[in-house]
Write a protein that holds these residues in place. Structure first.
Motif, PDB file in Angstrom:
ATOM      1  N   GLY A  41       0.802  -1.208   0.000  1.00 45.88           N
ATOM      2  CA  GLY A  41       0.000   0.000   0.000  1.00 45.88           C
ATOM      3  C   GLY A  41       0.840   1.266   0.000  1.00 45.88           C
ATOM      4  N   ILE A  42       1.971   1.252   0.699  1.00 46.47           N
ATOM      5  CA  ILE A  42       2.809   2.447   0.797  1.00 46.47           C
ATOM      6  C   ILE A  42       4.089   2.311  -0.013  1.00 46.47           C
ATOM      7  CG2 ILE A  42       4.037   4.006   2.353  1.00 46.47           C
ATOM      8  CD1 ILE A  42       0.993   4.126   2.640  1.00 46.47           C
ATOM      9  N   ALA A  43       4.935   1.323   0.290  1.00 41.69           N
ATOM     10  CA  ALA A  43       6.221   1.208  -0.399  1.00 41.69           C
ATOM     11  C   ALA A  43       6.715  -0.231  -0.343  1.00 41.69           C
ATOM     12  CB  ALA A  43       7.255   2.139   0.229  1.00 41.69           C
ATOM     13  N   ASN A  44       7.651  -0.545  -1.220  1.00 44.10           N
ATOM     14  CA  ASN A  44       8.265  -1.872  -1.221  1.00 44.10           C
ATOM     15  C   ASN A  44       9.545  -1.836  -0.381  1.00 44.10           C
ATOM     16  OD1 ASN A  44       6.397  -3.455  -2.852  1.00 44.10           O
ATOM     17  ND2 ASN A  44       6.943  -2.049  -4.496  1.00 44.10           N
ATOM     18  N   PHE A  45      10.688  -2.088  -0.949  1.00 43.79           N
ATOM     19  CA  PHE A  45      11.915  -2.223  -0.177  1.00 43.79           C
ATOM     20  C   PHE A  45      12.401  -0.885   0.389  1.00 43.79           C
ATOM     21  CE2 PHE A  45      12.136  -5.433  -3.598  1.00 43.79           C
ATOM     22  CZ  PHE A  45      12.044  -6.560  -2.809  1.00 43.79           C
ATOM     23  N   THR A  46      12.863  -0.894   1.621  1.00 46.73           N
ATOM     24  CA  THR A  46      13.570   0.251   2.183  1.00 46.73           C
ATOM     25  C   THR A  46      14.495  -0.230   3.292  1.00 46.73           C
ATOM     26  OG1 THR A  46      13.395   2.437   3.201  1.00 46.73           O
ATOM     27  CG2 THR A  46      11.792   0.791   3.889  1.00 46.73           C
ATOM     28  N   THR A  47      15.569   0.510   3.529  1.00 45.09           N
ATOM     29  CA  THR A  47      16.475   0.183   4.625  1.00 45.09           C
ATOM     30  C   THR A  47      16.196   1.030   5.858  1.00 45.09           C
ATOM     31  OG1 THR A  47      18.116   1.800   3.893  1.00 45.09           O
ATOM     32  CG2 THR A  47      18.284  -0.424   2.992  1.00 45.09           C
ATOM     33  N   LYS A  48      15.271   1.958   5.770  1.00 42.41           N
ATOM     34  CA  LYS A  48      14.969   2.843   6.884  1.00 42.41           C
ATOM     35  C   LYS A  48      13.749   2.323   7.634  1.00 42.41           C
ATOM     36  CE  LYS A  48      18.303   5.846   6.358  1.00 42.41           C
ATOM     37  NZ  LYS A  48      19.304   6.110   7.401  1.00 42.41           N
ATOM     38  N   GLY A  49      12.704   3.147   7.744  1.00 40.37           N
ATOM     39  CA  GLY A  49      11.542   2.736   8.514  1.00 40.37           C
ATOM     40  C   GLY A  49      10.289   3.424   8.037  1.00 40.37           C
ATOM     41  N   PHE A  50       9.159   3.111   8.716  1.00 45.68           N
ATOM     42  CA  PHE A  50       7.852   3.661   8.390  1.00 45.68           C
ATOM     43  C   PHE A  50       7.221   4.202   9.675  1.00 45.68           C
ATOM     44  CE2 PHE A  50       8.802   0.543   5.202  1.00 45.68           C
ATOM     45  CZ  PHE A  50       8.274   1.039   4.021  1.00 45.68           C
ATOM     46  N   VAL A  51       6.778   5.446   9.647  1.00 44.62           N
ATOM     47  CA  VAL A  51       6.150   6.055  10.817  1.00 44.62           C
ATOM     48  C   VAL A  51       4.848   6.746  10.397  1.00 44.62           C
ATOM     49  CG1 VAL A  51       6.381   7.792  12.642  1.00 44.62           C
ATOM     50  CG2 VAL A  51       8.333   6.354  12.036  1.00 44.62           C
ATOM     51  N   ARG A  52       3.770   6.422  11.094  1.00 44.18           N
ATOM     52  CA  ARG A  52       2.455   7.044  10.901  1.00 44.18           C
ATOM     53  C   ARG A  52       1.993   6.982   9.454  1.00 44.18           C
ATOM     54  NH1 ARG A  52       5.176  10.554  14.231  1.00 44.18           N
ATOM     55  NH2 ARG A  52       5.504  11.973  12.477  1.00 44.18           N
ATOM     56  N   CYS A  53       2.200   5.852   8.810  1.00 45.61           N
ATOM     57  CA  CYS A  53       1.704   5.657   7.444  1.00 45.61           C
ATOM     58  C   CYS A  53       0.374   4.913   7.484  1.00 45.61           C
ATOM     59  CB  CYS A  53       2.719   4.892   6.613  1.00 45.61           C
ATOM     60  SG  CYS A  53       4.224   5.835   6.251  1.00 45.61           S
ATOM     61  N   ILE A  54      -0.524   5.266   6.572  1.00 45.14           N
ATOM     62  CA  ILE A  54      -1.860   4.678   6.541  1.00 45.14           C
ATOM     63  C   ILE A  54      -2.165   4.199   5.129  1.00 45.14           C
ATOM     64  CG2 ILE A  54      -4.330   5.092   6.856  1.00 45.14           C
ATOM     65  CD1 ILE A  54      -3.599   7.284   8.851  1.00 45.14           C
ATOM     66  N   ASN A  55      -2.607   2.963   5.021  1.00 44.77           N
ATOM     67  CA  ASN A  55      -3.135   2.456   3.755  1.00 44.77           C
ATOM     68  C   ASN A  55      -4.636   2.314   3.887  1.00 44.77           C
ATOM     69  OD1 ASN A  55      -3.070   1.388   1.082  1.00 44.77           O
ATOM     70  ND2 ASN A  55      -3.381  -0.651   1.949  1.00 44.77           N
ATOM     71  N   GLY A  56      -5.372   3.016   3.018  1.00 47.06           N
ATOM     72  CA  GLY A  56      -6.819   2.943   3.052  1.00 47.06           C
ATOM     73  C   GLY A  56      -7.447   4.070   3.845  1.00 47.06           C
ATOM     74  N   ASP A  57      -8.753   3.909   4.114  1.00 44.58           N
ATOM     75  CA  ASP A  57      -9.540   4.920   4.811  1.00 44.58           C
ATOM     76  C   ASP A  57     -10.600   4.197   5.622  1.00 44.58           C
ATOM     77  OD1 ASP A  57     -11.450   6.865   5.539  1.00 44.58           O
ATOM     78  OD2 ASP A  57     -11.054   8.057   3.752  1.00 44.58           O
ATOM     79  N   LYS A  58     -10.693   4.493   6.903  1.00 47.85           N
ATOM     80  CA  LYS A  58     -11.636   3.777   7.766  1.00 47.85           C
ATOM     81  C   LYS A  58     -13.085   4.000   7.361  1.00 47.85           C
ATOM     82  CE  LYS A  58     -11.769   7.334  11.384  1.00 47.85           C
ATOM     83  NZ  LYS A  58     -11.509   7.593  12.829  1.00 47.85           N
TER      84      LYS A  58
END
Length: 208
Positions: A41-58
């Protein structure tokens, strides 16, 4: 060939992903063929991190939906937030926050045919493959239903599927999974053997 599909950025590699949201959808039809499939939903490969990411909508059950019926030769990595750890990460998500405060509201439907003699599928509401990764996954939620219905061709004789509400697999490294909850239903259909690891409060159905 390897195929990377993501709602925000396909291959950030060395990037840090923060405060991103995807409310569209990604659909792969049955005429698509790949050797390896990475879908997020957001990204594929990364060496860092993910903070406060949202896929979709409630408030919209179709927003952020990830769906595939593609023919895949061997490897499938799918996550509501990200699909797999970068092959260049040397076993780390380098940012100390890891995966923090991320939410997936979207359904994930994995179908199609497996065309090779060996097959591995890793599907998670937050992350797909976390192989040899030392990191933390904290304060994350999955609300999306997950369904896997893969068909093996006559050539396929080895198959492993791992599915989880948060993340399915880690090997050889320490991970912290803390304050994470899965609310989505998990349904496994099709012909493949299955190894399951769940952080789950919702129904789990396994059938042929």
């Amino acid at each position: 060939a390897q195929a990377n599909y993501a709602g925000v950025v396909s291959y950030p590699a060395y990037g840090f992903v923060k405060d991103c949201q995807f409310t569209g959808s990604i659909t792969l039809g049955e005429n698509v063929e790949h050797k390896e499939l990475n879908l997020a939903g957001i990204a594929n490969f990364t060496t860092k991190g993910f903070v406060r990411c949202i896929n979709g909508d409630k408030n919209n059950p179709e927003a952020g939906k990830l769906s595939t019926k593609a023919k895949v030769a061997g490897l499938i990595f799918v996550g509501g937030i990200y699909s797999a750890t970068s092959k260049s990460s040397n076993g780390k998500l380098n940012d100390p926050e890891g995966i923090n405060g991320c939410i997936n509201y979207a359904p994930i439907h994995i179908g199609g045919q497996i065309t090779s003699s060996s097959h591995y599928a890793y599907v998670g509401g937050i992350a797909g493959l976390m192989h040899r990764v030392s990191t933390q996954v904290v304060n994350c939620e999955n609300h999306g239903d997950i369904e896997i219905a893969l068909q093996l061709t006559n050539a396929a004789n080895t198959a492993v599927q791992q599915c989880a509400g948060i993340r399915p697999l880690n090997m050889a490294h320490i991970q912290t999974v803390e304050n994470c909850t899965n609310y989505g239903d998990i349904t496994i259909l099709g012909e493949s053997p299955l190894y399951q690891s769940f952080f789950n409060q919702a129904p789990i159905r396994v059938g042929g």
